[in-house]
Design a protein around this motif. Structure first.
Motif, PDB file in Angstrom:
ATOM      1  N   UNK A  89      29.636  53.170  45.023  1.00 54.79           N
ATOM      2  CA  UNK A  89      29.728  52.088  44.032  1.00 54.79           C
ATOM      3  C   UNK A  89      30.831  52.305  43.001  1.00 54.79           C
ATOM      4  N   UNK A  90      31.357  53.527  42.901  1.00 52.38           N
ATOM      5  CA  UNK A  90      32.434  53.795  41.952  1.00 52.38           C
ATOM      6  C   UNK A  90      33.804  53.410  42.496  1.00 52.38           C
ATOM      7  N   UNK A  91      33.890  53.130  43.791  1.00 50.97           N
ATOM      8  CA  UNK A  91      35.175  52.748  44.353  1.00 50.97           C
ATOM      9  C   UNK A  91      35.595  51.371  43.850  1.00 50.97           C
ATOM     10  N   UNK A  92      36.890  51.159  43.860  1.00 49.65           N
ATOM     11  CA  UNK A  92      37.443  49.894  43.382  1.00 49.65           C
ATOM     12  C   UNK A  92      37.922  49.061  44.567  1.00 49.65           C
ATOM     13  N   UNK A  93      38.438  47.890  44.218  1.00 47.94           N
ATOM     14  CA  UNK A  93      38.783  46.882  45.213  1.00 47.94           C
ATOM     15  C   UNK A  93      39.635  47.413  46.355  1.00 47.94           C
ATOM     16  N   UNK A  94      40.712  48.147  46.061  1.00 45.07           N
ATOM     17  CA  UNK A  94      41.647  48.573  47.112  1.00 45.07           C
ATOM     18  C   UNK A  94      40.966  49.479  48.131  1.00 45.07           C
ATOM     19  N   UNK A  95      40.143  50.430  47.649  1.00 49.57           N
ATOM     20  CA  UNK A  95      39.468  51.342  48.574  1.00 49.57           C
ATOM     21  C   UNK A  95      38.419  50.606  49.406  1.00 49.57           C
ATOM     22  N   UNK A  96      37.700  49.681  48.761  1.00 46.59           N
ATOM     23  CA  UNK A  96      36.668  48.933  49.479  1.00 46.59           C
ATOM     24  C   UNK A  96      37.300  48.042  50.541  1.00 46.59           C
ATOM     25  N   UNK A  97      38.421  47.399  50.203  1.00 48.37           N
ATOM     26  CA  UNK A  97      39.117  46.553  51.177  1.00 48.37           C
ATOM     27  C   UNK A  97      39.552  47.376  52.386  1.00 48.37           C
ATOM     28  N   UNK A 117      35.046  41.039  42.374  1.00 51.04           N
ATOM     29  CA  UNK A 117      36.316  41.763  42.257  1.00 51.04           C
ATOM     30  C   UNK A 117      37.156  41.668  43.523  1.00 51.04           C
ATOM     31  N   UNK A 118      36.548  41.263  44.630  1.00 50.54           N
ATOM     32  CA  UNK A 118      37.267  41.197  45.906  1.00 50.54           C
ATOM     33  C   UNK A 118      37.998  39.872  46.045  1.00 50.54           C
ATOM     34  N   UNK A 119      39.187  39.933  46.610  1.00 55.43           N
ATOM     35  CA  UNK A 119      39.960  38.730  46.895  1.00 55.43           C
ATOM     36  C   UNK A 119      39.731  38.319  48.345  1.00 55.43           C
TER      37      UNK A 119
END
Length: 508
Positions: A89-97, A117-119
């Motif tokens: 849950x601490x990861x941000x958009x780029x890592x999750x994408x 937060x996701x595009x």
């Protein structure tokens, strides 16, 4: 502790059957969830997953804190015949994408704030479902109630590493890997139904997830906690009368700075991995929690866990990582491929049923790390070549020397960062220390030390203390003081971030 014969592996969802029906399986803030309720919840969630994702073996991702749904997902996805992809849950958009695209996940469950937060381009074809909507669907779903009969060799999870070097890579784990991990850890930790474990590590981290799986194998209960401050940990230990606390060194340092009072009186077991314990840390933990056994452990995601030290030996051998855990064969391999002798450094190689199935869709990196075991291996088969350097002492105990790719080459000498860090901590002037090798035209690499000062310490005296304690070539060329260390999403000190920061500062 030894398991004489390898027991049969079972489908992972059968862990719900291990506890007594009325015993607590989860200690939630809303109240305890019994094993009977766990069985019903897993069955309902599995039934709902099967209606949303109908393709066997499809990947389903979860990007949540330690909610009830996040805790049930590993077993529910396994029962539904799906492959679970937990996302920190601490990861941000780029890592999750990246994780969504790399895994090909067909479903992502998260809360509304994270989904926002996701595009559109980040979703990689995955259906996005808010956690509240997921629960609403679960309520109306038909339960998939019977324990599954999946082949234990079937892929069950993909755990993504933190990606401190390059993009995160997915480690493939089958049902057997996860089942045997629960068996092994519950065995050597001597977990029992009366035990109450605190889960503070991320559930996307193998160490964190095993608080659930190992605890459930033992029929014990787990208190999942997303803490904001170390004080939250102390309060939860006291409120839930917990017996087992698992952490990594940066968190131990913070916890030892707290006023525990009588809060830790119920603790009977402390477990550490994700970084080496120091002599000072061992002594402070033993003094603060004298009634608790302290387990030093070593592991890597590609084999889950490799070694542990019998708590009876921790005082005499505070820096040892012990011997192989049950069901693991751990070897120390010399550079020429032979078995090392006592005192000789080599690479730690792990064989046996805990070895993962390689990296998801990455044959090149799989071939680098997952290779045939040495010819003299008792188990044989494919082994994990860790890249970590260890040595075995005359008593047969293993000691961590450093990562092959983290060793500092300075003035023609190979220096273990840990040795420099241990020397700094031994002065009593610092409570955290990270040694890094930065490019240097004269030395090849120059040693830089990043340190957090002990309360009231005379910072100016640290260089003199290190000069007195270390050979000249190991003395840091520079010391950088920090009020706090940067941490990666798994709570470990982010060495890569520190190295990048220092490199930028030198270039400026």
């Amino acid at each position: 502790m030894i398991i004489e014969a390898v027991p049969p592996a079972l489908p992972l969802d059968r862990l719900v059957l291990r506890g007594a029906a009325d015993a607590p399986a989860l200690l939630l803030r809303s109240g305890p969830l019994s094993y009977e309720a766990l069985r019903a919840g897993v069955a309902k969630l599995a039934g709902w997953l099967g209606t949303v994702v109908r393709e066997p073996g499809a990947r389903v991702a979860c990007w949540l804190p330690k909610t009830e749904l996040a805790c049930l997902m590993p077993l529910a996805a396994a029962r539904a015949g799906l492959v679970y992809v937990p996302i920190n849950p601490l990861l941000k958009r780029a890592q999750v994408a990246h994780i969504l695209a790399d895994s090909g996940a067909m479903l992502l469950i998260a809360n509304a704030a994270r989904l926002a937060t996701l595009e559109p381009g980040d979703r990689a074809g995955a259906e996005m479902i808010d956690e509240r909507d997921a629960w609403a669907g679960v309520e109306d779903a038909s339960p998939l109630g019977d324990p599954s009969r999946h082949d234990p060799a079937q892929l069950a999870q993909i755990l993504y590493t933190s990606g401190s070097t390059g993009k995160p890579k997915g480690v493939m784990l089958n049902h057997a890997n996860l089942w045997f991990g629960a068996v092994s850890v519950a065995t050597y930790l001597k977990l029992a139904p009366h035990d109450r474990l605190l889960g503070v590590m991320p559930l996307s981290f193998d160490y964190g997830q095993n608080q659930l799986l190992g605890g459930w194998y033992a029929g014990a209960s787990i208190a999942p906690l997303d803490y904001l401050t170390p004080r939250d940990v102390v309060k939860t230990v006291a409120r839930e009368a917990l017996t087992t606390l698992a952490a990594i060194p940066p968190l131990w340092v913070q916890l030892l700075e707290q006023d525990w009072g009588d809060a830790g009186a119920t603790l009977r077991r402390l477990t550490n991995t994700g970084g080496a314990l120091t002599v000072d840390l061992v002594r402070k933990l033993r003094a603060r929690f004298p009634q608790a056994d302290l387990y030093a452990m070593y592991g890597l995601t590609e084999a889950f866990r490799s070694t542990y030290l019998d708590p009876a030996l921790i005082d005499a051998h505070p820096t040892s990582i012990g011997t192989a855990i049950p069901l693991a064969e751990v070897m120390v391999v010399a550079d020429d491929g032979s078995e090392t002798i006592a005192g000789e450094e080599g690479e730690l190689v792990h064989a046996g049923p805990l070895v993962a199935q390689g990296y998801w869709q990455d044959t090149e990196r799989t071939a680098e790390r997952f290779r045939p075991a040495p010819a003299w291996s008792r188990h044989g088969g494919i082994a994990v070549w860790s890249g970590d350097r260890v040595l075995r002492d005359g008593d047969g105990l293993l000691h961590f020397a450093g990562r092959r790719d983290a060793m500092i080459k300075t003035s023609g000498n190979r220096v273990s960062p840990q040795e420099v860090e241990d020397a700094a901590l031994a002065t009593g002037l610092v409570v955290e220390a990270v040694a890094l090798g930065l490019p240097d035209a004269r030395l090849g690499q120059a040693i830089h030390l990043v340190a957090r000062a002990a309360p009231g310490a005379d910072r100016e005296s640290l260089p003199r203390a290190l000069t007195a304690a270390l050979p000249n070539f190991m003395v840091p060329q520079a010391i950088h003081w920090r009020e706090a260390m940067p941490l990666n999403p798994n709570g470990k000190v982010d060495r890569a971030a520190l190295s990048q920061e220092l490199s930028r500062d030198r270039a400026a």
